[in-house]
Design a protein around this motif. Structure first.
Motif, PDB file in Angstrom:
ATOM      1  N   LYS A 131      -9.670  37.073  26.997  1.00 46.98           N
ATOM      2  CA  LYS A 131     -11.141  36.510  27.566  1.00 46.98           C
ATOM      3  C   LYS A 131     -12.252  37.297  27.366  1.00 46.98           C
ATOM      4  O   LYS A 131     -12.124  38.765  27.432  1.00 46.98           O
ATOM      5  CB  LYS A 131     -11.119  35.897  29.041  1.00 46.98           C
ATOM      6  CG  LYS A 131     -12.058  35.245  29.541  1.00 46.98           C
ATOM      7  CD  LYS A 131     -11.602  34.616  30.742  1.00 46.98           C
ATOM      8  CE  LYS A 131     -12.899  33.414  31.394  1.00 46.98           C
ATOM      9  NZ  LYS A 131     -12.529  33.048  32.645  1.00 46.98           N
ATOM     10  N   HIS A 155      -3.987  34.608  23.161  1.00 47.50           N
ATOM     11  CA  HIS A 155      -2.734  35.722  23.471  1.00 47.50           C
ATOM     12  C   HIS A 155      -2.048  35.411  21.969  1.00 47.50           C
ATOM     13  O   HIS A 155      -2.147  34.551  21.333  1.00 47.50           O
ATOM     14  CB  HIS A 155      -1.917  34.834  24.351  1.00 47.50           C
ATOM     15  CG  HIS A 155      -0.744  35.665  24.876  1.00 47.50           C
ATOM     16  ND1 HIS A 155       0.439  35.752  24.089  1.00 47.50           N
ATOM     17  CD2 HIS A 155      -0.443  36.566  26.026  1.00 47.50           C
ATOM     18  CE1 HIS A 155       1.226  36.599  24.691  1.00 47.50           C
ATOM     19  NE2 HIS A 155       0.638  37.123  25.632  1.00 47.50           N
ATOM     20  N   ASP A 184      -0.566  28.914  30.351  1.00 41.40           N
ATOM     21  CA  ASP A 184      -0.482  29.982  31.006  1.00 41.40           C
ATOM     22  C   ASP A 184      -0.968  30.244  32.780  1.00 41.40           C
ATOM     23  O   ASP A 184      -1.342  29.279  33.084  1.00 41.40           O
ATOM     24  CB  ASP A 184      -1.299  31.193  30.121  1.00 41.40           C
ATOM     25  CG  ASP A 184      -2.962  30.892  30.325  1.00 41.40           C
ATOM     26  OD1 ASP A 184      -3.270  29.926  31.100  1.00 41.40           O
ATOM     27  OD2 ASP A 184      -3.772  31.491  30.052  1.00 41.40           O
ATOM     28  N   THR A 185      -0.577  31.582  33.048  1.00 40.16           N
ATOM     29  CA  THR A 185      -0.895  31.568  34.630  1.00 40.16           C
ATOM     30  C   THR A 185      -2.286  31.249  35.045  1.00 40.16           C
ATOM     31  O   THR A 185      -2.437  30.488  36.027  1.00 40.16           O
ATOM     32  CB  THR A 185      -0.783  32.971  34.966  1.00 40.16           C
ATOM     33  OG1 THR A 185       0.757  33.256  34.534  1.00 40.16           O
ATOM     34  CG2 THR A 185      -0.773  33.071  36.340  1.00 40.16           C
ATOM     35  N   GLN A 186      -3.299  31.502  34.298  1.00 39.45           N
ATOM     36  CA  GLN A 186      -4.684  31.280  34.659  1.00 39.45           C
ATOM     37  C   GLN A 186      -5.109  29.740  34.341  1.00 39.45           C
ATOM     38  O   GLN A 186      -5.792  29.410  35.339  1.00 39.45           O
ATOM     39  CB  GLN A 186      -5.602  31.833  33.537  1.00 39.45           C
ATOM     40  CG  GLN A 186      -5.636  33.325  33.477  1.00 39.45           C
ATOM     41  CD  GLN A 186      -6.156  33.908  34.844  1.00 39.45           C
ATOM     42  OE1 GLN A 186      -7.287  33.585  35.462  1.00 39.45           O
ATOM     43  NE2 GLN A 186      -5.567  35.090  35.335  1.00 39.45           N
ATOM     44  N   SER A 187      -4.185  28.874  33.839  1.00 42.26           N
ATOM     45  CA  SER A 187      -4.374  27.530  33.852  1.00 42.26           C
ATOM     46  C   SER A 187      -3.517  26.648  34.702  1.00 42.26           C
ATOM     47  O   SER A 187      -3.738  25.392  34.806  1.00 42.26           O
ATOM     48  CB  SER A 187      -4.018  26.852  32.293  1.00 42.26           C
ATOM     49  OG  SER A 187      -4.786  27.659  31.600  1.00 42.26           O
ATOM     50  N   GLN A 226       5.829  27.785  30.415  1.00 43.51           N
ATOM     51  CA  GLN A 226       4.658  28.738  30.596  1.00 43.51           C
ATOM     52  C   GLN A 226       4.534  29.965  29.664  1.00 43.51           C
ATOM     53  O   GLN A 226       5.599  30.671  29.578  1.00 43.51           O
ATOM     54  CB  GLN A 226       4.840  29.328  32.155  1.00 43.51           C
ATOM     55  CG  GLN A 226       3.762  30.009  32.861  1.00 43.51           C
ATOM     56  CD  GLN A 226       3.658  30.215  34.259  1.00 43.51           C
ATOM     57  OE1 GLN A 226       3.961  29.402  34.916  1.00 43.51           O
ATOM     58  NE2 GLN A 226       3.250  31.308  34.792  1.00 43.51           N
ATOM     59  N   GLN A 276      -5.470  30.920  27.836  1.00 48.45           N
ATOM     60  CA  GLN A 276      -6.263  32.090  27.218  1.00 48.45           C
ATOM     61  C   GLN A 276      -5.612  32.690  26.182  1.00 48.45           C
ATOM     62  O   GLN A 276      -4.577  32.205  25.707  1.00 48.45           O
ATOM     63  CB  GLN A 276      -6.350  33.080  28.345  1.00 48.45           C
ATOM     64  CG  GLN A 276      -6.590  32.939  29.705  1.00 48.45           C
ATOM     65  CD  GLN A 276      -8.026  32.410  29.708  1.00 48.45           C
ATOM     66  OE1 GLN A 276      -9.119  32.841  29.102  1.00 48.45           O
ATOM     67  NE2 GLN A 276      -8.646  31.429  30.941  1.00 48.45           N
ATOM     68  N   TRP A 309      -9.946  25.123  28.270  1.00 46.88           N
ATOM     69  CA  TRP A 309      -9.505  25.657  29.923  1.00 46.88           C
ATOM     70  C   TRP A 309     -10.750  25.674  30.441  1.00 46.88           C
ATOM     71  O   TRP A 309     -10.518  25.811  31.860  1.00 46.88           O
ATOM     72  CB  TRP A 309      -8.913  27.216  29.866  1.00 46.88           C
ATOM     73  CG  TRP A 309      -9.271  27.985  28.825  1.00 46.88           C
ATOM     74  CD1 TRP A 309      -8.864  28.523  27.569  1.00 46.88           C
ATOM     75  CD2 TRP A 309     -10.416  28.999  29.163  1.00 46.88           C
ATOM     76  NE1 TRP A 309      -9.575  29.580  27.297  1.00 46.88           N
ATOM     77  CE2 TRP A 309     -10.551  29.696  27.981  1.00 46.88           C
ATOM     78  CE3 TRP A 309     -11.424  28.848  30.127  1.00 46.88           C
ATOM     79  CZ2 TRP A 309     -11.707  30.646  27.773  1.00 46.88           C
ATOM     80  CZ3 TRP A 309     -12.465  29.834  29.896  1.00 46.88           C
ATOM     81  CH2 TRP A 309     -12.601  30.641  28.829  1.00 46.88           C
ATOM     82  N   ARG A 310     -11.970  25.084  29.973  1.00 47.75           N
ATOM     83  CA  ARG A 310     -12.969  25.164  30.807  1.00 47.75           C
ATOM     84  C   ARG A 310     -13.041  23.821  31.555  1.00 47.75           C
ATOM     85  O   ARG A 310     -13.947  23.625  32.279  1.00 47.75           O
ATOM     86  CB  ARG A 310     -14.409  25.380  29.972  1.00 47.75           C
ATOM     87  CG  ARG A 310     -14.418  26.914  29.406  1.00 47.75           C
ATOM     88  CD  ARG A 310     -15.948  27.348  28.881  1.00 47.75           C
ATOM     89  NE  ARG A 310     -15.911  28.685  28.356  1.00 47.75           N
ATOM     90  CZ  ARG A 310     -16.090  28.834  27.203  1.00 47.75           C
ATOM     91  NH1 ARG A 310     -15.785  28.043  26.510  1.00 47.75           N
ATOM     92  NH2 ARG A 310     -16.151  30.084  26.820  1.00 47.75           N
TER      93      ARG A 310
END
Length: 389
Positions: A236, A66, A110-113, A132, A64, A88-89
Motif C-alpha cells: 500500500k 503482493h 487478504d487479512t486487510q480485506s 486467504q 492489497q 478494496w476501497r
C-alpha cells in the motif's frame, strides 16, 4: 492453438528464457527472478487446476498488492481463467455487487480485506472456494500456500489471444459495476504501445504504488515486465517508503493519481532525496505539482487519456509539450470526436471521444446489450468529452 497466438502467459515464458536470472519482482526486500516467477506461476496453475477450476471460471481477488497477486494473474493466464480483481476501497455492499456480476469459482482475500467480507466464506454457498492470501486464515478460508503444487503443471489448455485475460470493474452506472473484459491481445498491445511511447526497456524499474486492481497499476506493471524490467511492489502506498524504495532500487517510473506525486515530492524533500533515478511519472495531476516535479527532479511527467475499457492510455504526451492537453493518439489507436448523433465535430469543438483499435476491450462482461450499444457504429463510445486543438 493458433500459430499466431501469443498470450500473457507466453510473455512470461519468453521473459524467463531471455531474462531468467534478472529480478522481475521485488517485495519487502525479497527478489524474485523471471525464472522464479514462472516457476511460481506454473505451481499455482497446477494447484488451481487441481481444485477443478476450468477455462472461463472467474477468480476474484480482493487484496492489497503482493507478489501472489501477480502470480494469480499469471496462473489465470496459463489456465484460461478470468482474473477479476476487486477494489478494496469499496464497501462490503459494493463488493457484494461486484461478486453478483462476477460469480466467481474462487475468491482470494487478504487479512486487510476480511472486514469487507464478514462471514461470507462460511455462509455464501454460491462461491465454492475461499482462499486467504496472507496471515492465519479466518473461518471458512484456506491458506493459499498449499495451492502452489509440487507436481508438474498440467497440460496447457488452449487459450487464444482474443480470449479474456482479466475483467476490470468500472463505474457503477448500472448499480452493479460494469466489468471491462480485457483480452490477452488487448493487454499485450497496450504493453507494446506503452513500451514504444515511454521508451520502456529492461533497464527500467517500476514502483508499483497504485493498487493492482486498477488498470493504471496493472497496465504499467505488465508493460515493464514485458520489457524485461523490474517491478518493486508496495503493499500500500506510503510516500516515505516510496522514496526509500526508489533510491534503493533505482526506480525509474511511478504511476500517479493525486495526491501520490505531491506526497512523494514532500517526502523526498524531507528525506533530502533528489529521486535521482526517477525518469518518468505517468498519470494525472495538477500543473503546480507537475511543475514542481520538473523543477526538483530530472523526471518528466507524462499525461494522457484512457479508460479501463481501452486497457489504459490511448493518448499520451510529456506534459510540458502541450500544457493542458492529453496528447496525441498512440500508434495503435484511432480516435474520433462526435456529437449526439455520431457526426464528427469540427476541430476546436467538444465531442464524445470514440476509440477504435486493438486496445479496446472485448466486451462488458455478461452485458451483451450494453456492449452492443457502446460499440455502435464500429467504435467504442467512451462517454467522455474532448476536443482537438
Amino acid at each position: 492453438m493458433s500459430v499466431g497466438g501469443f498470450t500473457v502467459y507466453d510473455m512470461l515464458v519468453r521473459n524467463a528464457q531471455l531474462y531468467g536470472k534478472r529480478p522481475a519482482v521485488v517485495y519487502e526486500g525479497r527478489r524474485q527472478t523471471f525464472a522464479g516467477l514462472l516457476q511460481r506461476v506454473d505451481a499455482l496453475a497446477a494447484g488451481l487446476a487441481g481444485q477443478g477450476l476450468r477455462p472461463g471460471d472467474r477468480v476474484c481477488i480482493l487484496a492489497q498488492n503482493h507478489p501472489a497477486y501477480l502470480e494469480l494473474y499469471g496462473a489465470c493466464a496459463r489456465q484460461g481463467l478470468l482474473a477479476y480483481p476487486i477494489n478494496w476501497r469499496l464497501s462490503g455492499e459494493e463488493v457484494g455487487r461486484v461478486l453478483e456480476r462476477a460469480q466467481p469459482t474462487l475468491m482470494v482475500v487478504d487479512t486487510q480485506s476480511l472486514p469487507l467480507i464478514g462471514d461470507w466464506a462460511r455462509t455464501r454457498t454460491d462461491i465454492p472456494r475461499w482462499v486467504q492470501l496472507d496471515g492465519k486464515p479466518a473461518a471458512g478460508l484456506r491458506p493459499i500456500a498449499p495451492l502452489y503444487a509440487d507436481a508438474a503443471p498440467p497440460e496447457r489448455p488452449e487459450v487464444g489471444a482474443d480470449e479474456t485475460f482479466c475483467v476490470i470493474s468500472t463505474a457503477a452506472v448500472d448499480v452493479i459495476p460494469r466489468g471491462a473484459a480485457l483480452t490477452h491481445a488487448n493487454v499485450l498491445a497496450a504493453n507494446v504501445q506503452t513500451m514504444a511511447l515511454l521508451g520502456v526497456t529492461a533497464a527500467d524499474v517500476n514502483l508499483v504504488a497504485l493498487p493492482l486492481f486498477h488498470i493504471a497499476a496493472l497496465g504499467m506493471t505488465l508493460a515493464v515486465m514485458h520489457a524485461g524490467g523490474c517491478n518493486v511492489v508496495m503493499a500500500k502506498y506510503d510516500p516515505a517508503e516510496a522514496v526509500r524504495l526508489i533510491d534503493q532500487y533505482g526506480g525509474t517510473h511511478i504511476s500517479d493519481f493525486p495526491p501520490v506525486l505531491l506526497n512523494l515530492l514532500n517526502a523526498a524533500e524531507q528525506a533530502g532525496s533528489k529521486l535521482a533515478s526517477l525518469r518518468i511519472v505517468s498519470g494525472l495531476d495538477s500543473p503546480q505539482t507537475m511543475a514542481r516535479l520538473h523543477e526538483r527532479t530530472g523526471a518528466r511527467f507524462w499525461t494522457g487519456f484512457g479508460q479501463s475499457e481501452t486497457t489504459g492510455f490511448v493518448t499520451l504526451q510529456p506534459a510540458q509539450e502541450r500544457p493542458g492537453a492529453a496528447g496525441r493518439p498512440g500508434p495503435l489507436c484511432s480516435i474520433r470526436l462526435v456529437d449526439d448523433f455520431d457526426r464528427e465535430v469540427a476541430s476546436g469543438e467538444p465531442g464524445e471521444i470514440l476509440v477504435r483499435g486493438p486496445l479496446v476491450m472485448r466486451e462488458y462482461y455478461g452485458q451483451p446489450e450494453v456492449t452492443a450499444h457502446t460499440f455502435r457504429g464500429g467504435w467504442h463510445h467512451t462517454g467522455d468529452v474532448g476536443r482537438f486543438d
